[in-house]
Design an enzyme around this catalytic site. Structure first.
Site, PDB file in Angstrom:
ATOM      1  N   CYS A   1      38.339  50.470  33.351  1.00  0.00           N
ATOM      2  CA  CYS A   1      39.567  49.682  33.380  1.00  0.00           C
ATOM      3  C   CYS A   1      40.189  49.544  31.985  1.00  0.00           C
ATOM      4  CB  CYS A   1      39.322  48.333  34.042  1.00  0.00           C
ATOM      5  SG  CYS A   1      40.863  47.516  34.572  1.00  0.00           S
TER       6      CYS A   1
ATOM      7  N   SER B   1      42.627  46.542  39.626  1.00  0.00           N
ATOM      8  CA  SER B   1      43.040  45.203  39.204  1.00  0.00           C
ATOM      9  C   SER B   1      43.503  45.285  37.758  1.00  0.00           C
ATOM     10  CB  SER B   1      41.868  44.220  39.347  1.00  0.00           C
ATOM     11  OG  SER B   1      42.241  42.925  38.905  1.00  0.00           O
TER      12      SER B   1
ATOM     13  N   HIS C   1      37.706  49.701  39.633  1.00  0.00           N
ATOM     14  CA  HIS C   1      36.482  48.900  39.582  1.00  0.00           C
ATOM     15  C   HIS C   1      35.608  49.199  40.794  1.00  0.00           C
ATOM     16  CE1 HIS C   1      37.431  46.258  36.157  1.00  0.00           C
ATOM     17  NE2 HIS C   1      38.675  46.267  36.604  1.00  0.00           N
TER      18      HIS C   1
ATOM     19  N   ARG D   1      42.070  32.482  41.399  1.00  0.00           N
ATOM     20  CA  ARG D   1      42.204  32.044  40.004  1.00  0.00           C
ATOM     21  C   ARG D   1      43.652  32.083  39.557  1.00  0.00           C
ATOM     22  NH1 ARG D   1      40.293  36.587  36.328  1.00  0.00           N
ATOM     23  NH2 ARG D   1      42.338  37.304  37.067  1.00  0.00           N
TER      24      ARG D   1
ATOM     25  N   GLU E   1      32.609  49.069  40.825  1.00  0.00           N
ATOM     26  CA  GLU E   1      31.464  48.154  40.755  1.00  0.00           C
ATOM     27  C   GLU E   1      31.753  46.789  41.357  1.00  0.00           C
ATOM     28  OE1 GLU E   1      33.924  46.773  37.309  1.00  0.00           O
ATOM     29  OE2 GLU E   1      33.521  48.698  38.287  1.00  0.00           O
TER      30      GLU E   1
ATOM     31  N   LYS F   1      51.329  43.357  38.857  1.00  0.00           N
ATOM     32  CA  LYS F   1      49.917  43.705  38.797  1.00  0.00           C
ATOM     33  C   LYS F   1      49.520  44.591  39.976  1.00  0.00           C
ATOM     34  CE  LYS F   1      45.293  41.641  38.523  1.00  0.00           C
ATOM     35  NZ  LYS F   1      44.509  40.380  38.503  1.00  0.00           N
TER      36      LYS F   1
END
Length: 308
Positions: free
Chosen positions: A142, A192, A234, A248, A236, A163
Site C-alpha cells: 500500500c 484502501s 491489502h 472510524r 492481508e 478514497k
C-alpha cells in the site's frame, strides 16, 4: 512449518486460537535447519492487528521463518506503548549489520502528506537503500508500495477524487509470473487508499512490470528486476478491517462512502463477505517460496554480493 516468533508476543495467542502453527523461539532454536529470516517494518499505527494479519499469511508456507519486527526510531508512536515497542521491536541500528532473506514493508496512513514531509522519511530512505544490499526480496504494501516505487524508480503518486475502499476484482496480466502462480484469471483484493500510481508511468520504466491490475482500482501488483514486489492493496486484511476503517472515518465526521462490494448487499448493517482469503494465502506462499526461498543463498552472508 511454523512462523517463529517471540515466546510472549500477544499475536501468538490469537494465531494459536485459529489453529495456526506458530513456534516459540525456545522450541525453534533446537531444530537443526536453516530457517528464513524475515524482517517486517511495521508502519501501521495498529501494530498488533497488523502483526496478526501478516503473520497469519506467512504461516501457511512449509518453510520455517524467523520473524523480526522493526520500528522507525525517528518517529514517536501515538498508538503503541513505548514498553511494547521496546519489548518486541528492533530499530534500524539494531539490524543494519544483519542480512535478511525477505522483508515486508507495510502501509501507513500518510497518503495526504508529501513523501519528503513524513517525519521519518530520511530514515525510511536509508532503510530502502539498505534493502538493496542486505535483503534478498522486499515486499512493499500500500503506502509502502507507493513510497518504494517513488524512491527507487521515481514513480509519482496521484491523489484520487475519493478514497478507493472496498473489494475489487483484479486481472492477472502476466500469468506465468511465480508470484501469481495458481491464481485464477480474476481475483478479489481489498483496497484502501487515497492515492494511486498510474500504469503509464510504470510502463515507461523497463525495470518494472505490472503483474495485476483492476479496471476499477488501477495498478495492483508490480515487480522489479531487483526482486522487489509492490502491492497497492491489502490481501492481508481481516474480514472486519474495512468495516473498522469505515466506522472510524464515520465517527470522525469524514462522511466516507460504504466500501464497495464488501458488505452483503452493500448494506453496512450486514456482515462483510470475505472473497480474498484464498488468494491472500497463495500470494504470501508464492512470495516466500519463489521470491525468497528459491532466490536467497544458503549462506545468508552472501545476500547482496551478487548486486555489488
Amino acid at each position: 512449518m511454523p512462523v517463529k516468533i517471540p515466546d510472549d508476543l500477544p499475536a501468538a495467542a490469537v494465531l494459536e486460537s485459529e489453529n495456526i502453527f506458530v513456534m516459540s523461539a525456545r522450541r525453534a532454536d533446537t531444530q537443526d535447519i536453516r530457517p528464513l529470516e524475515i524482517l517486517i517494518l511495521n508502519l501501521m499505527p495498529t501494530k498488533v492487528e497488523t502483526e496478526i494479519q501478516i503473520l497469519r499469511c506467512l504461516s501457511n508456507s512449509p518453510l520455517q521463518t524467523n520473524v523480526t519486527l522493526l520500528q522507525m526510531s525517528s518517529h514517536e508512536s501515538k498508538n503503541t506503548s513505548a514498553e511494547y515497542l521496546e519489548r518486541f521491536y528492533k530499530t534500524f541500528d539494531d539490524v543494519r549489520e544483519m542480512k535478511f532473506d525477505g522483508m515486508i514493508i507495510t502501509g501507513a496512513p500518510l497518503e495526504s502528506i508529501e513523501y519528503e514531509d513524513v517525519d521519518y522519511w530520511p530514515e525510511f530512505c536509508e532503510i530502502m537503500d539498505w534493502t538493496l544490499t542486505n535483503v534478498c526480496s522486499t515486499l512493499y504494501i500500500c503506502w509502502g508500495a507507493l513510497a518504494g516505487l517513488y524512491y527507487h524508480y521515481g514513480i509519482p503518486k496521484h491523489s484520487m477524487d475519493s478514497k478507493v475502499s472496498g473489494i475489487f476484482e483484479h486481472r492477472v496480466l502476466i500469468p506465468n509470473e511465480p508470484i501469481v502462480r495458481g491464481f485464477d484469471d480474476r481475483f478479489f483484493m481489498p483496497q484502501s487508499r487515497h492515492s494511486e500510481v498510474r500504469a503509464e508511468d510504470i510502463a515507461a520504466n523497463p525495470h518494472l512490470h505490472i503483474i495485476c491490475a483492476s479496471e476499477d482500482s488501477g495498478v495492483a501488483v508490480v515487480q522489479s528486476e531487483m526482486n522487489q514486489t509492490f502491492i497497492t492493496g491489502h490481501l492481508e486484511y481481516d474480514a472486519a478491517t474495512l468495516s473498522y476503517e469505515y466506522e472510524r472515518d464515520l465517527n470522525a465526521g469524514k462522511n466516507p462512502h460504504v466500501p464497495d462490494n464488501y458488505f452483503e448487499d452493500d448494506d453496512p448493517h450486514k456482515d462483510p463477505v470475505v472473497r480474498w482469503r484464498a488468494h491472500a494465502t497463495l500470494f504470501y506462499t508464492n512470495w516466500l517460496n519463489y521470491c525468497v526461498y528459491q532466490e536467497t543463498p544458503y549462506d545468508i552472508d552472501e545476500i547482496g554480493r551478487r548486486r555489488s
